[in-house]
Design a protein around this motif. Structure first.
Motif, PDB file in Angstrom:
ATOM      1  N   UNK A 155      40.759  13.504 -29.887  1.00 20.68           N
ATOM      2  CA  UNK A 155      42.020  14.230 -30.047  1.00 20.68           C
ATOM      3  C   UNK A 155      42.730  13.927 -31.369  1.00 20.68           C
ATOM      4  N   UNK A 156      42.599  12.697 -31.961  1.00 17.03           N
ATOM      5  CA  UNK A 156      43.227  12.501 -33.270  1.00 17.03           C
ATOM      6  C   UNK A 156      42.671  13.422 -34.354  1.00 17.03           C
ATOM      7  N   UNK A 157      41.472  13.938 -34.151  1.00 15.74           N
ATOM      8  CA  UNK A 157      40.849  14.817 -35.146  1.00 15.74           C
ATOM      9  C   UNK A 157      41.152  16.277 -34.844  1.00 15.74           C
ATOM     10  N   UNK A 158      40.991  16.665 -33.575  1.00 15.52           N
ATOM     11  CA  UNK A 158      41.131  18.084 -33.227  1.00 15.52           C
ATOM     12  C   UNK A 158      42.564  18.483 -32.929  1.00 15.52           C
ATOM     13  N   UNK A 159      43.402  17.531 -32.593  1.00 17.41           N
ATOM     14  CA  UNK A 159      44.743  17.840 -32.115  1.00 17.41           C
ATOM     15  C   UNK A 159      44.789  17.747 -30.602  1.00 17.41           C
ATOM     16  N   UNK A 160      45.936  17.396 -30.074  1.00 22.00           N
ATOM     17  CA  UNK A 160      46.054  17.117 -28.648  1.00 22.00           C
ATOM     18  C   UNK A 160      45.826  18.355 -27.784  1.00 22.00           C
ATOM     19  N   UNK A 161      46.375  19.483 -28.200  1.00 20.71           N
ATOM     20  CA  UNK A 161      46.213  20.713 -27.413  1.00 20.71           C
ATOM     21  C   UNK A 161      44.749  21.155 -27.386  1.00 20.71           C
ATOM     22  N   UNK A 162      44.110  21.151 -28.541  1.00 23.16           N
ATOM     23  CA  UNK A 162      42.697  21.545 -28.607  1.00 23.16           C
ATOM     24  C   UNK A 162      41.833  20.612 -27.774  1.00 23.16           C
ATOM     25  N   UNK A 163      42.165  19.324 -27.771  1.00 22.29           N
ATOM     26  CA  UNK A 163      41.382  18.368 -26.997  1.00 22.29           C
ATOM     27  C   UNK A 163      41.470  18.652 -25.499  1.00 22.29           C
ATOM     28  N   UNK A 164      42.642  19.072 -25.029  1.00 22.18           N
ATOM     29  CA  UNK A 164      42.753  19.431 -23.614  1.00 22.18           C
ATOM     30  C   UNK A 164      41.895  20.652 -23.289  1.00 22.18           C
ATOM     31  N   UNK A 165      41.853  21.606 -24.193  1.00 21.08           N
ATOM     32  CA  UNK A 165      40.961  22.750 -24.003  1.00 21.08           C
ATOM     33  C   UNK A 165      39.500  22.294 -23.952  1.00 21.08           C
ATOM     34  N   UNK A 166      39.160  21.338 -24.799  1.00 18.34           N
ATOM     35  CA  UNK A 166      37.780  20.834 -24.810  1.00 18.34           C
ATOM     36  C   UNK A 166      37.427  20.163 -23.484  1.00 18.34           C
ATOM     37  N   UNK A 167      38.355  19.388 -22.928  1.00 11.51           N
ATOM     38  CA  UNK A 167      38.120  18.787 -21.612  1.00 11.51           C
ATOM     39  C   UNK A 167      37.876  19.876 -20.580  1.00 11.51           C
ATOM     40  N   UNK A 168      38.684  20.927 -20.623  1.00  9.13           N
ATOM     41  CA  UNK A 168      38.507  22.033 -19.680  1.00  9.13           C
ATOM     42  C   UNK A 168      37.141  22.689 -19.846  1.00  9.13           C
ATOM     43  N   UNK A 169      36.690  22.879 -21.094  1.00  9.66           N
ATOM     44  CA  UNK A 169      35.404  23.530 -21.336  1.00  9.66           C
ATOM     45  C   UNK A 169      34.236  22.665 -20.878  1.00  9.66           C
ATOM     46  N   UNK A 170      34.255  21.389 -21.235  1.00 11.60           N
ATOM     47  CA  UNK A 170      33.134  20.505 -20.881  1.00 11.60           C
ATOM     48  C   UNK A 170      33.049  20.325 -19.373  1.00 11.60           C
TER      49      UNK A 170
END
Length: 427
Positions: A155-170
């Motif tokens: 999340x420090x690289x992608x941003x916090x919001x994008x990281x939550x989307x990534x958790x949802x996708x994975x």
């Protein structure tokens, strides 16, 4: 699952947010008011609950299988496929004599399965629950831990919001169900993610016992050791001026080079991981007296000896014919190249990029490409963060999420549930 804070900045390679990837609006509503771990767990729990619902609804249409009757209960559903092998480790242990067929070939046995999942499930024996319930609980807890670790790392690289989307996708991906059944995928993902996060924070020595545990959860030691070794080689080459300094920012941005001490610690982690990767085959050798006990057991599922690269040509030839098989292999290699060259993946920094490189090389060299490929792609979870970054807009991310759920419906019904009466796909 959260380690202590990183060491001093002189030895840390903590990744800094990239302006191009972090320009996302802040979180709104109730979720934004929660502590960050609870935000991640809320997304993880929602995705996992949907997967659980898909599993239970799918079970109602499941025909009779080798593991139980039609419409199995939740516990019966947890007994499917390789879950039984982990139970046999608890009940029978590992054989000191390898079983062989009439033609002298080693047949399937428990040496192909690492002991950590079974060992952790055994610690819950005091509950009186069956092994399958205990192992599923271990898998679910490890799944939650993996989501937390991956978010803390990326999340420090992608941003916090994008990281939550990534958790949802994975955690909504086609074979996400495997992260809540008695398989060791959750443990492997959590331990690999923790190893790489610690290493990215300059805490390579602290990552050594975690990497060792990962090697006893899943057969990830070879690709993990290769990834760490490639990363160390990159760092050493750049430090010696063998590669242009601009490569740091253009090829693998989002990080700062390690100092000499950091490179030595990284080398120690890479070498320790490579040694740990050989530990389980060595234990199998010492126990059975057969040097190839582990590899002969692993290849018993494919019915052929270990031959790097060859299974891809053979299996793809079986699917589409020997001539078209070469074209299909070329397509696979192009897809791998496109993934590794994607700016969104490279923006995650060298730790994530070299892990994806090492793991993909491992699959291309040793994997027998069967329908298990979707499950075996789960360790490439950083690609989910790259995908969420590349998608950019909420509309695109929702489309990806919908595609993941559709894939999950197909995977659960046609693979895990033994749904096809004519073609038996394996998870």
């Amino acid at each position: 699952m959260t380690p202590p804070a990183a060491e001093s900045s002189t030895s840390s390679t903590a990744q800094q947010p990239l302006a191009s990837n972090t320009a996302s609006p802040p979180l709104h509503g109730t979720l934004s008011r929660l502590p960050r771990p609870l935000q991640v767990l809320a997304v993880w729990a929602t995705a996992s609950a949907l997967t659980f619902l898909i599993l239970r609804l799918g079970a109602q249409d499941t025909p009779a299988t080798p593991w139980g009757g039609a419409a199995p209960s939740w516990e019966e559903h947890m007994r499917f496929w390789d879950a039984g092998w982990y139970n046999r480790i608890v009940e029978e242990g590992y054989p000191d004599q390898l079983p062989v067929s009439a033609d002298g070939r080693v047949t399937q046995n428990t040496w192909a399965f690492m002991p950590l999942l079974s060992g952790l499930a055994s610690l819950l024996a005091w509950t009186g629950w069956s092994f399958y319930v205990r192992a599923a609980i271990v898998s679910i807890l490890a799944s939650a831990g993996a989501a937390l670790v991956m978010d803390r790392w990326l999340s420090p690289v992608t941003g916090r919001r994008t990281s939550l989307w990534a958790v949802a996708l994975v955690w909504s991906s086609p074979c996400a169900a495997i992260l809540q059944v008695p398989y060791a995928e959750s443990l492997g993902l959590a331990l690999v993610g923790l190893t790489l996060w610690l290493a990215s924070r300059g805490r390579a020595l602290a990552a050594i016992p975690v990497a060792l545990a990962a090697c006893f959860a899943r057969p990830v030691g070879v690709p993990l050791g290769a990834a760490l070794g490639l990363w160390w080689s990159w760092e050493a080459a750049c430090a010696r001026g063998w590669l242009p300094p601009i490569w740091f920012s253009r090829l693998l941005p989002g990080r700062s080079p390690q100092g000499p001490g950091g490179r030595w610690r990284l080398l120690a982690l890479a070498l320790s991981t490579c040694a740990a990767a050989l530990t389980w085959p060595a234990i199998a050798w010492l126990t059975t007296g057969r040097q190839d006990a582990y590899t002969a057991t692993e290849t018993s599922w494919r019915g052929a000896d270990l031959a790097p690269f060859v299974p891809w040509l053979t299996r793809l030839g079986d699917w589409v014919g020997p001539h078209l098989g070469l074209i299909l292999l070329a397509v696979v290699l192009v897809i791998v190249g496109l993934l590794l060259s994607a700016p969104s993946l490279r923006s995650l920094g060298p730790v994530a990029w070299f892990w994806c490189l090492g793991y993909l090389l491992y699959l291309l060299i040793f994997f027998d490409p069967t329908t298990s490929v979707l499950r075996l792609l789960l360790p490439l979870a950083p690609a989910g963060w790259a995908l969420a970054t590349a998608a950019g807009t909420t509309r695109r991310r929702l489309a990806l999420l919908a595609a993941c759920v559709v894939g999950q419906l197909v995977w659960v019904s046609w693979v895990w549930d033994f749904g096809s009466v004519s073609v038996h796909w394996v998870p």
